[in-house]
Design a protein around this motif. Structure first.
Motif, PDB file in Angstrom:
ATOM      1  N   ASN A  19      49.067  43.497  38.944  1.00 20.16           N
ATOM      2  CA  ASN A  19      50.147  44.488  38.921  1.00 20.16           C
ATOM      3  C   ASN A  19      49.983  45.558  37.852  1.00 20.16           C
ATOM      4  O   ASN A  19      50.963  46.130  37.376  1.00 20.16           O
ATOM      5  CB  ASN A  19      51.514  43.810  38.770  1.00 20.16           C
ATOM      6  CG  ASN A  19      51.937  43.121  40.057  1.00 20.16           C
ATOM      7  OD1 ASN A  19      51.578  43.556  41.147  1.00 20.16           O
ATOM      8  ND2 ASN A  19      52.686  42.052  39.932  1.00 20.16           N
ATOM      9  N   VAL A  20      48.738  45.848  37.485  1.00 19.04           N
ATOM     10  CA  VAL A  20      48.460  46.951  36.579  1.00 19.04           C
ATOM     11  C   VAL A  20      47.031  47.433  36.835  1.00 19.04           C
ATOM     12  O   VAL A  20      46.136  46.637  37.105  1.00 19.04           O
ATOM     13  CB  VAL A  20      48.625  46.534  35.091  1.00 19.04           C
ATOM     14  CG1 VAL A  20      47.691  45.393  34.733  1.00 19.04           C
ATOM     15  CG2 VAL A  20      48.399  47.730  34.167  1.00 19.04           C
ATOM     16  N   ILE A  21      46.842  48.757  36.800  1.00 24.21           N
ATOM     17  CA  ILE A  21      45.509  49.324  36.984  1.00 24.21           C
ATOM     18  C   ILE A  21      44.903  49.541  35.600  1.00 24.21           C
ATOM     19  O   ILE A  21      45.403  50.361  34.807  1.00 24.21           O
ATOM     20  CB  ILE A  21      45.583  50.673  37.740  1.00 24.21           C
ATOM     21  CG1 ILE A  21      46.393  50.519  39.042  1.00 24.21           C
ATOM     22  CG2 ILE A  21      44.184  51.185  38.044  1.00 24.21           C
ATOM     23  CD1 ILE A  21      45.820  49.553  40.022  1.00 24.21           C
ATOM     24  N   ASN A  22      43.829  48.800  35.297  1.00 26.67           N
ATOM     25  CA  ASN A  22      43.236  48.892  33.957  1.00 26.67           C
ATOM     26  C   ASN A  22      41.721  48.667  34.027  1.00 26.67           C
ATOM     27  O   ASN A  22      41.119  48.722  35.094  1.00 26.67           O
ATOM     28  CB  ASN A  22      43.903  47.893  33.015  1.00 26.67           C
ATOM     29  CG  ASN A  22      43.871  46.462  33.569  1.00 26.67           C
ATOM     30  OD1 ASN A  22      43.016  46.132  34.386  1.00 26.67           O
ATOM     31  ND2 ASN A  22      44.791  45.633  33.121  1.00 26.67           N
ATOM     32  N   GLY A  23      41.140  48.384  32.853  1.00 23.80           N
ATOM     33  CA  GLY A  23      39.695  48.234  32.760  1.00 23.80           C
ATOM     34  C   GLY A  23      39.130  47.138  33.647  1.00 23.80           C
ATOM     35  O   GLY A  23      37.974  47.213  34.071  1.00 23.80           O
ATOM     36  N   LYS A  24      39.907  46.114  33.929  1.00 22.64           N
ATOM     37  CA  LYS A  24      39.417  45.037  34.802  1.00 22.64           C
ATOM     38  C   LYS A  24      39.130  45.566  36.208  1.00 22.64           C
ATOM     39  O   LYS A  24      38.169  45.156  36.857  1.00 22.64           O
ATOM     40  CB  LYS A  24      40.436  43.905  34.859  1.00 22.64           C
ATOM     41  CG  LYS A  24      40.615  43.154  33.559  1.00 22.64           C
ATOM     42  CD  LYS A  24      41.628  42.042  33.717  1.00 22.64           C
ATOM     43  CE  LYS A  24      41.832  41.269  32.413  1.00 22.64           C
ATOM     44  NZ  LYS A  24      42.838  40.210  32.573  1.00 22.64           N
ATOM     45  N   ASP A  25      39.975  46.467  36.649  1.00 19.97           N
ATOM     46  CA  ASP A  25      39.765  47.053  37.975  1.00 19.97           C
ATOM     47  C   ASP A  25      38.551  47.978  37.955  1.00 19.97           C
ATOM     48  O   ASP A  25      37.795  48.038  38.929  1.00 19.97           O
ATOM     49  CB  ASP A  25      41.017  47.820  38.409  1.00 19.97           C
ATOM     50  CG  ASP A  25      42.239  46.924  38.467  1.00 19.97           C
ATOM     51  OD1 ASP A  25      42.220  45.951  39.238  1.00 19.97           O
ATOM     52  OD2 ASP A  25      43.205  47.192  37.739  1.00 19.97           O
ATOM     53  N   TYR A  26      38.360  48.698  36.855  1.00 20.69           N
ATOM     54  CA  TYR A  26      37.179  49.550  36.709  1.00 20.69           C
ATOM     55  C   TYR A  26      35.907  48.709  36.792  1.00 20.69           C
ATOM     56  O   TYR A  26      34.935  49.069  37.467  1.00 20.69           O
ATOM     57  CB  TYR A  26      37.236  50.295  35.379  1.00 20.69           C
ATOM     58  CG  TYR A  26      36.157  51.340  35.217  1.00 20.69           C
ATOM     59  CD1 TYR A  26      36.384  52.660  35.574  1.00 20.69           C
ATOM     60  CD2 TYR A  26      34.902  50.998  34.700  1.00 20.69           C
ATOM     61  CE1 TYR A  26      35.396  53.621  35.432  1.00 20.69           C
ATOM     62  CE2 TYR A  26      33.902  51.941  34.560  1.00 20.69           C
ATOM     63  CZ  TYR A  26      34.159  53.259  34.928  1.00 20.69           C
ATOM     64  OH  TYR A  26      33.167  54.192  34.796  1.00 20.69           O
ATOM     65  N   ALA A  27      35.931  47.562  36.104  1.00 24.25           N
ATOM     66  CA  ALA A  27      34.768  46.677  36.121  1.00 24.25           C
ATOM     67  C   ALA A  27      34.503  46.142  37.524  1.00 24.25           C
ATOM     68  O   ALA A  27      33.351  45.996  37.945  1.00 24.25           O
ATOM     69  CB  ALA A  27      34.991  45.517  35.144  1.00 24.25           C
ATOM     70  N   TYR A  28      35.569  45.853  38.266  1.00 21.14           N
ATOM     71  CA  TYR A  28      35.428  45.361  39.645  1.00 21.14           C
ATOM     72  C   TYR A  28      34.732  46.416  40.505  1.00 21.14           C
ATOM     73  O   TYR A  28      33.830  46.102  41.296  1.00 21.14           O
ATOM     74  CB  TYR A  28      36.801  45.035  40.214  1.00 21.14           C
ATOM     75  CG  TYR A  28      36.761  44.466  41.613  1.00 21.14           C
ATOM     76  CD1 TYR A  28      36.764  43.095  41.842  1.00 21.14           C
ATOM     77  CD2 TYR A  28      36.704  45.307  42.721  1.00 21.14           C
ATOM     78  CE1 TYR A  28      36.723  42.567  43.124  1.00 21.14           C
ATOM     79  CE2 TYR A  28      36.662  44.801  44.009  1.00 21.14           C
ATOM     80  CZ  TYR A  28      36.671  43.436  44.211  1.00 21.14           C
ATOM     81  OH  TYR A  28      36.617  42.924  45.486  1.00 21.14           O
ATOM     82  N   ILE A  29      35.160  47.675  40.356  1.00 19.28           N
ATOM     83  CA  ILE A  29      34.562  48.768  41.125  1.00 19.28           C
ATOM     84  C   ILE A  29      33.086  48.906  40.773  1.00 19.28           C
ATOM     85  O   ILE A  29      32.229  49.064  41.652  1.00 19.28           O
ATOM     86  CB  ILE A  29      35.306  50.091  40.844  1.00 19.28           C
ATOM     87  CG1 ILE A  29      36.763  49.986  41.317  1.00 19.28           C
ATOM     88  CG2 ILE A  29      34.614  51.260  41.532  1.00 19.28           C
ATOM     89  CD1 ILE A  29      37.634  51.137  40.880  1.00 19.28           C
ATOM     90  N   MET A  30      32.779  48.828  39.478  1.00 21.29           N
ATOM     91  CA  MET A  30      31.392  48.956  39.007  1.00 21.29           C
ATOM     92  C   MET A  30      30.508  47.856  39.599  1.00 21.29           C
ATOM     93  O   MET A  30      29.363  48.096  39.995  1.00 21.29           O
ATOM     94  CB  MET A  30      31.365  48.879  37.477  1.00 21.29           C
ATOM     95  CG  MET A  30      29.971  49.008  36.865  1.00 21.29           C
ATOM     96  SD  MET A  30      29.331  50.683  36.967  1.00 21.29           S
ATOM     97  CE  MET A  30      30.326  51.453  35.671  1.00 21.29           C
ATOM     98  N   LYS A  31      31.051  46.665  39.716  1.00 23.42           N
ATOM     99  CA  LYS A  31      30.268  45.519  40.165  1.00 23.42           C
ATOM    100  C   LYS A  31      30.153  45.439  41.685  1.00 23.42           C
ATOM    101  O   LYS A  31      29.103  45.045  42.209  1.00 23.42           O
ATOM    102  CB  LYS A  31      30.907  44.232  39.643  1.00 23.42           C
ATOM    103  CG  LYS A  31      30.193  42.962  40.078  1.00 23.42           C
ATOM    104  CD  LYS A  31      30.893  41.729  39.531  1.00 23.42           C
ATOM    105  CE  LYS A  31      30.203  40.448  39.989  1.00 23.42           C
ATOM    106  NZ  LYS A  31      30.899  39.241  39.478  1.00 23.42           N
ATOM    107  N   ASN A  32      31.197  45.806  42.412  1.00 20.64           N
ATOM    108  CA  ASN A  32      31.248  45.529  43.848  1.00 20.64           C
ATOM    109  C   ASN A  32      31.004  46.732  44.759  1.00 20.64           C
ATOM    110  O   ASN A  32      30.884  46.559  45.972  1.00 20.64           O
ATOM    111  CB  ASN A  32      32.606  44.912  44.201  1.00 20.64           C
ATOM    112  CG  ASN A  32      32.791  43.547  43.594  1.00 20.64           C
ATOM    113  OD1 ASN A  32      32.300  42.543  44.113  1.00 20.64           O
ATOM    114  ND2 ASN A  32      33.495  43.496  42.460  1.00 20.64           N
TER     115      ASN A  32
END
Length: 397
Positions: free
Chosen positions: A354-367
């Motif tokens: 429920n928050v857009i942060n660095g974890k989502d950025y890392a997911y995009i970078m990886k997947n």
């Protein structure tokens, strides 16, 4: 081992390999479909020498017609399997052929160059139909065919009765969908009806038999054909209103059952869900009210039943931050279209926290990579640090 014996062994092995290869080839390329009366089949063909094969074993003797629809000049063959002169092998014997349909208009065909292969079939005997192109220049395309019975021989059945206590309510046992014209219709669960439908067959000798939820009676198959796929149930107040009919057939005798759908005081509401960043329609997003939920179509449209007055709905997607929206429906109308007020949904929450942060950025970078990665990075840039509380209160009315 003598040279002559070796030569004999080699010949035997070669013959065995050839026979095996032929067997595999014939098995691999043999293909046929078992026909059901009055059901259209669509198959892709490779070229002018290709044939699509069909099998049919009638339960009732009668005159049957094999028809083609909406294809270029086509032809059809009819075969039976018979023993050869020595009685050792079974071979296909051609018994009929057609490359034209003089009465095409009466049968709903597109022209006289369709085939109409009409032949009297005997009950219990298996027949093999083959359909293909008449023109030698065809390189491929789609073949559409159907088998129908023009006239049955004398049937032993006098009539068929259909009975069930099952009814449908527009708020359960189905869901609201949208047709190609943008009209909302109720798509009901036909399996629920078939499981509880009692079929009673009355014979000409005065006897009768009944079964419930079965596909066979007295050793004869029961055919169930519903028109729901093409003729939808619309509300009685709609100009598109039509009832749904289930056709039940046994030994060539048919009966129709009108499917009942009870209307309620809920209103049919159309909503549109779009992406918060790209403003593009979201297909497969979920719109939920209490225990009822529907998914959006390719245009981002969801049709859901809501009560008159104020309703609270939740909108979500696989990687979204769910959003709560208040929808107020006019009490005096049966349907409302709110698609001109799209509901924007943040869909970049890949970690579902429920928050857009660095974890989502890392997911995009990886997947992701390439254009997809760039697209998701742009989405992330527009949504970074977004939280559920950042949604503006939205009231649709």
């Amino acid at each position: 081992m003598k040279k002559s014996e070796k030569r004999l062994v080699c010949i035997v092995l070669v013959l065995a390999i050839i026979a095996s290869a032929l067997s595999i080839s014939l098995t691999a390329f043999a293909k046929s479909q078992r026909l059901i009366l009055d059901v259209r089949y669509s198959d892709t063909m490779d070229g002018s020498e290709d044939l699509i094969w069909y099998v049919y074993t009638p339960e009732v003797s009668g005159t049957y017609s094999f028809l083609s629809f909406n294809v270029p000049h086509s032809e059809a063959y009819l075969f039976t399997k018979e023993s050869d002169a020595l009685g050792k092998n079974r071979v296909l014997t051609q018994i009929a052929y057609s490359q034209s349909s003089p009465n095409y208009a009466e049968r709903g065909q597109s022209g006289s160059i369709q085939f109409c292969l009409t032949y009297h079939l005997e009950a219990g005997e298996t027949y093999y139909y083959a359909a293909g192109w008449w023109s030698a220049n065809r390189t491929g395309g789609t073949m559409n065919v159907m088998l129908t019975c023009d006239e049955y021989d004398e049937s032993s059945i006098e009539s068929i009765d259909l009975r069930t206590s099952v009814t449908y309510d527009e708020n359960s046992n189905g869901k609201w969908e949208t047709d190609s014209n943008g009209n909302a219709y109720f798509s009901y669960d036909i399996a629920r009806l078939l499981t509880n439908l009692t079929v009673t067959v009355h014979y000409k000798d005065g006897t009768s038999s009944s079964v419930t939820g079965k596909d066979e009676i007295d050793g004869n198959s029961i055919s169930y054909i519903t028109n729901q796929a093409s003729e939808h149930w619309y509300p009685a107040a709609s100009s598109s209103y039509s009832g749904n009919v289930l056709t039940v057939t046994v030994l060539g005798v048919s009966a129709e059952f009108n499917v009942t759908v009870n209307e309620s005081n809920l209103k049919r509401v159309s909503l549109k869900i779009i992406d918060y960043s790209t403003k593009e329609a979201l297909e497969g997003a979920t719109v939920k009210r209490e225990n009822d939920s529907v998914e959006t179509d390719a245009d981002g449209i969801a049709v859901i039943s809501l009560k008159g007055g104020e309703n609270e709905i939740t909108v979500s997607d696989m990687y979204s931050i769910p959003r709560t929206v208040t929808v107020t429906v006019n009490q005096s109308v049966t349907a409302s279209d709110f698609t001109d007020t799209p509901i924007e949904l943040v869909t970049g929450d890949f970690n579902r926290d429920n928050v857009i942060n660095g974890k989502d950025y890392a997911y995009i970078m990886k997947n992701y990579n390439g254009e997809m990665q760039e697209k998701e990075f742009l989405r992330f840039k527009n949504q970074v640090n977004f939280k559920k509380k950042n949604y503006a209160p939205l009231v649709i009315q």
